[in-house]
Enzyme design. Structure first.
Site, PDB file in Angstrom:
ATOM      1  N   ASN A   1     -16.768 -50.087  -7.528  1.00  0.00           N
ATOM      2  CA  ASN A   1     -16.930 -49.766  -8.949  1.00  0.00           C
ATOM      3  C   ASN A   1     -18.018 -48.702  -9.056  1.00  0.00           C
ATOM      4  OD1 ASN A   1     -17.395 -49.655 -11.665  1.00  0.00           O
ATOM      5  ND2 ASN A   1     -18.149 -51.772 -11.855  1.00  0.00           N
ATOM      6  N   TRP A   2     -17.597 -47.485  -9.335  1.00  0.00           N
ATOM      7  CA  TRP A   2     -18.565 -46.370  -9.346  1.00  0.00           C
ATOM      8  C   TRP A   2     -19.393 -46.338 -10.619  1.00  0.00           C
ATOM      9  CZ3 TRP A   2     -15.124 -41.720  -7.206  1.00  0.00           C
ATOM     10  CH2 TRP A   2     -14.729 -42.029  -5.896  1.00  0.00           C
ATOM     11  N   LYS A   3     -19.024 -47.155 -11.593  1.00  0.00           N
ATOM     12  CA  LYS A   3     -19.750 -47.217 -12.879  1.00  0.00           C
ATOM     13  C   LYS A   3     -19.893 -45.804 -13.461  1.00  0.00           C
ATOM     14  CE  LYS A   3     -21.784 -51.519 -11.398  1.00  0.00           C
ATOM     15  NZ  LYS A   3     -22.861 -52.487 -11.500  1.00  0.00           N
TER      16      LYS A   3
ATOM     17  N   HIS B   1     -16.062 -56.618 -17.272  1.00  0.00           N
ATOM     18  CA  HIS B   1     -17.220 -56.448 -16.390  1.00  0.00           C
ATOM     19  C   HIS B   1     -18.480 -56.869 -17.142  1.00  0.00           C
ATOM     20  CE1 HIS B   1     -20.410 -54.621 -14.080  1.00  0.00           C
ATOM     21  NE2 HIS B   1     -19.578 -54.704 -13.047  1.00  0.00           N
TER      22      HIS B   1
ATOM     23  N   GLU C   1     -21.318 -55.626 -17.487  1.00  0.00           N
ATOM     24  CA  GLU C   1     -21.999 -54.589 -18.288  1.00  0.00           C
ATOM     25  C   GLU C   1     -21.264 -54.351 -19.607  1.00  0.00           C
ATOM     26  OE1 GLU C   1     -22.114 -51.950 -14.971  1.00  0.00           O
ATOM     27  OE2 GLU C   1     -23.571 -53.318 -14.080  1.00  0.00           O
TER      28      GLU C   1
ATOM     29  N   GLU D   1     -19.019 -62.271 -10.509  1.00  0.00           N
ATOM     30  CA  GLU D   1     -20.202 -61.418 -10.389  1.00  0.00           C
ATOM     31  C   GLU D   1     -21.338 -62.052 -11.185  1.00  0.00           C
ATOM     32  OE1 GLU D   1     -19.080 -57.093  -9.338  1.00  0.00           O
ATOM     33  OE2 GLU D   1     -18.964 -57.269 -11.508  1.00  0.00           O
TER      34      GLU D   1
ATOM     35  N   GLY E   1     -26.956 -55.154  -9.298  1.00  0.00           N
ATOM     36  CA  GLY E   1     -27.897 -54.031  -9.304  1.00  0.00           C
ATOM     37  C   GLY E   1     -29.350 -54.457  -9.140  1.00  0.00           C
TER      38      GLY E   1
ATOM     39  N   SER F   1     -24.828 -56.850  -5.692  1.00  0.00           N
ATOM     40  CA  SER F   1     -25.679 -56.415  -4.584  1.00  0.00           C
ATOM     41  C   SER F   1     -25.039 -56.621  -3.208  1.00  0.00           C
ATOM     42  CB  SER F   1     -27.052 -57.104  -4.653  1.00  0.00           C
ATOM     43  OG  SER F   1     -27.726 -56.717  -5.847  1.00  0.00           O
TER      44      SER F   1
ATOM     45  N   GLY G   1     -23.325 -50.238  -6.376  1.00  0.00           N
ATOM     46  CA  GLY G   1     -24.172 -49.200  -5.785  1.00  0.00           C
ATOM     47  C   GLY G   1     -23.748 -48.763  -4.389  1.00  0.00           C
TER      48      GLY G   1
HETATM   49  P1  13P Z   1     -24.036 -53.733  -7.459  1.00  0.00           P
HETATM   50  O1  13P Z   1     -23.237 -53.844  -6.181  1.00  0.00           O
HETATM   51  O2  13P Z   1     -24.664 -52.407  -7.660  1.00  0.00           O
HETATM   52  O3  13P Z   1     -24.966 -54.897  -7.629  1.00  0.00           O
HETATM   53  O4  13P Z   1     -22.945 -53.859  -8.664  1.00  0.00           O
HETATM   54  C1  13P Z   1     -22.041 -54.894  -8.638  1.00  0.00           C
HETATM   55  C2  13P Z   1     -21.023 -54.657  -9.685  1.00  0.00           C
HETATM   56  O5  13P Z   1     -21.331 -54.743 -10.865  1.00  0.00           O
HETATM   57  C3  13P Z   1     -19.678 -54.277  -9.278  1.00  0.00           C
HETATM   58  O6  13P Z   1     -18.782 -54.328 -10.342  1.00  0.00           O
END
Ligand code: 13P
Length: 253
Positions: free
Chosen positions: A9-11, A97, A99, A169, A175, A215, A237
């Site tokens: 997931n590149w966000k 997700h 976020e 998650e 993150g 993470s 990340g």
């Molecule tokens: P991180 O791997 O940066 O913690 O993010 C996880 C995530 O939200 C994947 O969708």
């Protein structure tokens, strides 16, 4: 036997150049790393989906969107439909997700409509669930995950639900560098499978893949994947670095 699934997931990261470069590297090396033994997908930002999908079109790597809107077309400024995502070569879409739940304010009801739109539009939704740190500390993890899974998939028959992947998650692990221990991931993911078993038949609940995200790094991927109910990884990340992402794919084989 569930085939491992690793999704990046590149966000809200990359740009027009780096998104294509990253996709190229993953396409070139992932086959060597995993052959066809792992399902691999990347979820770039909307604006780079089409170029990344073209870059990956000759590879086995799937492309997913990070969000979707539930209406098929019309006056919904800023939104993107399932048909549009299909049109440019998407296979997957993240729904709910954390976020989007906690930064943008999406509700379980909205997420349910998005999962529905994805399935009826021929996309494969990845429904994300997970508790906040405060909810874990007050022992509400089970209740939160139960509610998110139940409401997220409400109204869907077994046949439709077979299109879904679930991603656990924990919000406190995203993150933050704080990964859930393999035991914590396994405990919640076994619970999710039990919930699926209670709602659908045993065969389906054994087939649905449940990913862990939060993470994930090259050095913790293998021990997470060693858990019985961890069928794959949703990587934030570390998916922005081709070497790290490839190492995670390797750990999932
Ligand atoms: P991180 O791997 O940066 O913690 O993010 C996880 C995530 O939200 C994947 O969708």
């Amino acid at each position: 036997m569930r085939k491992p699934f690793v999704a990046g997931n590149w966000k809200m990261n990359t740009d027009s150049h780096s998104s294509v470069e990253l996709a190229k590297r993953i396409a070139t090396d992932s086959c060597e790393v995993a052959g066809h033994r792992v399902t691999v997908a990347v979820c770039p930002p909307f604006v780079y989906l089409q170029t990344v999908a073209k870059t990956l079109s000759a590879s086995s790597i799937g492309v997913g969107a990070q969000d979707i809107y539930y209406e098929s077309k019309g006056a919904f400024t800023g939104e993107v439909s399932a048909a549009m995502l299909k049109d440019i070569g998407c296979t997957y879409v993240l729904c709910g997700h954390s976020e989007r739940r906690h930064v943008i304010g999406e509700t379980d009801e909205l997420i349910n409509k998005k999962v529905a739109a994805a399935i009826s539009g021929g996309l494969l939704p990845i429904l994300c669930v997970g508790e906040l740190l405060s909810e874990r500390k007050t022992l509400q993890t089970e209740e939160v995950v139960k509610r998110q899974r139940k409401k997220g998939l409400a109204g869907w028959s077994e046949e439709k639900v077979s299109a879904v992947t679930i991603a656990y998650e924990p919000v406190w692990a995203i993150g933050t560098g704080l990964t859930a221990t393999p035991q914590q991931a396994q405990e919640v993911q076994a619970l999710i499978r039990k919930l699926l078993e209670q709602m659908y038949d045993g065969k389906l609940s054994q087939e649905i893949r449940i990913l862990y995200g939060g993470s994930v790094k090259p050095d913790n991927a293998a021990e997470l994947m060693a858990q019985e109910d961890v069928d794959g990884l949703l990587v934030g990340g570390a998916s922005l670095n081709a070497d790290d992402f490839l190492a995670i794919i390797r750990a999932a084989v």
